[in-house]
Design a protein around this motif. Structure first.
Motif, short mmCIF file in Angstrom:
data_model
loop_
_atom_site.label_atom_id
_atom_site.label_comp_id
_atom_site.label_asym_id
_atom_site.label_seq_id
_atom_site.Cartn_x
_atom_site.Cartn_y
_atom_site.Cartn_z
N ILE A 55 -10.71 20.89 -1.30
CA ILE A 55 -9.33 20.91 -0.81
C ILE A 55 -9.31 20.85 0.71
O ILE A 55 -8.54 20.09 1.31
N LEU A 56 -10.14 21.65 1.36
CA LEU A 56 -10.18 21.65 2.82
C LEU A 56 -10.65 20.30 3.35
O LEU A 56 -10.10 19.79 4.34
N ASP A 57 -11.64 19.71 2.71
CA ASP A 57 -12.12 18.39 3.13
C ASP A 57 -11.03 17.34 2.94
O ASP A 57 -10.82 16.48 3.81
N PHE A 105 -8.31 17.83 5.58
CA PHE A 105 -8.71 17.33 6.90
C PHE A 105 -8.60 15.81 6.96
O PHE A 105 -8.11 15.24 7.94
N THR A 106 -9.06 15.16 5.90
CA THR A 106 -8.99 13.69 5.86
C THR A 106 -7.56 13.20 5.96
O THR A 106 -7.25 12.27 6.72
N VAL A 107 -6.67 13.83 5.21
CA VAL A 107 -5.26 13.40 5.21
C VAL A 107 -4.59 13.72 6.54
O VAL A 107 -3.86 12.89 7.09
N PHE A 108 -4.81 14.91 7.08
CA PHE A 108 -4.21 15.26 8.36
C PHE A 108 -4.73 14.35 9.47
O PHE A 108 -3.96 13.95 10.37
N VAL A 111 1.26 17.65 0.61
CA VAL A 111 0.29 18.37 -0.22
C VAL A 111 -0.13 17.54 -1.43
O VAL A 111 -1.28 17.61 -1.86
N GLN A 112 0.78 16.74 -1.96
CA GLN A 112 0.43 15.90 -3.10
C GLN A 112 -0.69 14.93 -2.74
O GLN A 112 -1.64 14.72 -3.52
N GLU A 113 -0.61 14.33 -1.56
CA GLU A 113 -1.66 13.40 -1.12
C GLU A 113 -2.97 14.14 -0.90
O GLU A 113 -4.05 13.63 -1.22
N ARG A 169 -4.57 14.70 -4.25
CA ARG A 169 -5.22 13.48 -4.75
C ARG A 169 -6.54 13.25 -4.02
O ARG A 169 -7.55 12.88 -4.64
N GLU A 170 -6.54 13.42 -2.72
CA GLU A 170 -7.76 13.22 -1.92
C GLU A 170 -8.86 14.18 -2.37
O GLU A 170 -10.04 13.81 -2.40
N ALA A 171 -8.48 15.40 -2.71
CA ALA A 171 -9.45 16.42 -3.11
C ALA A 171 -9.85 16.31 -4.58
O ALA A 171 -10.83 16.93 -5.01
N GLY A 172 -9.10 15.53 -5.34
CA GLY A 172 -9.38 15.41 -6.76
C GLY A 172 -8.98 16.62 -7.57
O GLY A 172 -9.63 16.99 -8.55
#
Length: 207
Positions: free
Chosen positions: A23-25, A28-31, A41-43, A46-49
């Motif tokens: 989730i943290l990774d 960070f990618t999305v931010f 948060v939805q994105e 998804r990024e965190a799976g």
């Protein structure tokens, strides 16, 4: 239906610590990609799976996500910097210029990487909402590396490769000689920057 089942993306049996790190990774990618205001948060989920409710199970709100994601990335950068500085352990037995130059180049690679740049940008971009974040990032990166470097420089002083000096100040000067030019010439050749930084440093602190 539980959040762990609803996504279809979360790996079965993934532990709580691993999910939190994912989730943290992802945050960070999305931010880094969208900035704080445009990220959702939805994105991030998804990024965190993971499912969106899983994100809230680990971190209460978007503000916590932002702060902890940036600080976690800062911790990684600081750890890499300390690991590089530790390579000076053997410098007392060899050529200090060669050892310092090798460390300088690796530090430049660490500071110039995409993740490090994103951390600096994210820490500064939302100063109004997260006034303490820039100081936290500095503590976890620059100050942590400076402390480790001062300790390594002490060994060089003992070995006679550097003159007796204020070690914290010497470490600060060494790091400034590396990071300063990056602000003005981000595309400069890192080997040239490392060589120049070590040359100036040894002129100032050589025996």
């Amino acid at each position: 239906m539980g959040s762990e089942v609803s996504t279809g993306n979360e790996r079965a049996g993934r532990g709580r610590i691993e999910r939190r790190q994912a989730i943290l990774d992802g945050a960070f990618t999305v931010f880094a990609r969208r900035g704080y205001a445009q990220a959702c948060v939805q994105e991030i989920a998804r990024e965190a799976g993971v499912a969106k409710p899983t994100v809230y199970n680990h971190l209460a709100d978007k503000e916590s996500l932002y702060r902890e994601a940036v600080e976690a990335a800062a911790d990684r950068i600081g750890a890499r910097g300390v690991a590089v500085v530790e390579e000076l352990r053997a410098a007392g037995d060899g050529d200090p210029r060669e050892a310092l130059t090798a460390v300088a180049r690796k530090l430049l690679l660490a500071y110039a990487c995409e993740e490090a740049r994103a951390v600096r940008q994210l820490a500064d971009a939302e100063h109004g909402q997260f006034p303490e974040l820039a100081a936290s990032v500095r503590e976890r990166t620059a100050l942590r590396v400076r402390c480790a470097l001062a300790d390594r420089l002490a060994r060089l002083v003992i070995a006679g490769h550097l003159r007796s000096c204020d070690l914290e100040l010497a470490a600060e000067h060494f790091l400034a000689l590396l990071t300063g030019p990056l602000q003005y010439r981000p595309d400069a050749d890192l080997d040239d920057l490392a060589t120049a930084a070590v040359d100036v440093f040894l002129r100032a602190y050589g025996p």
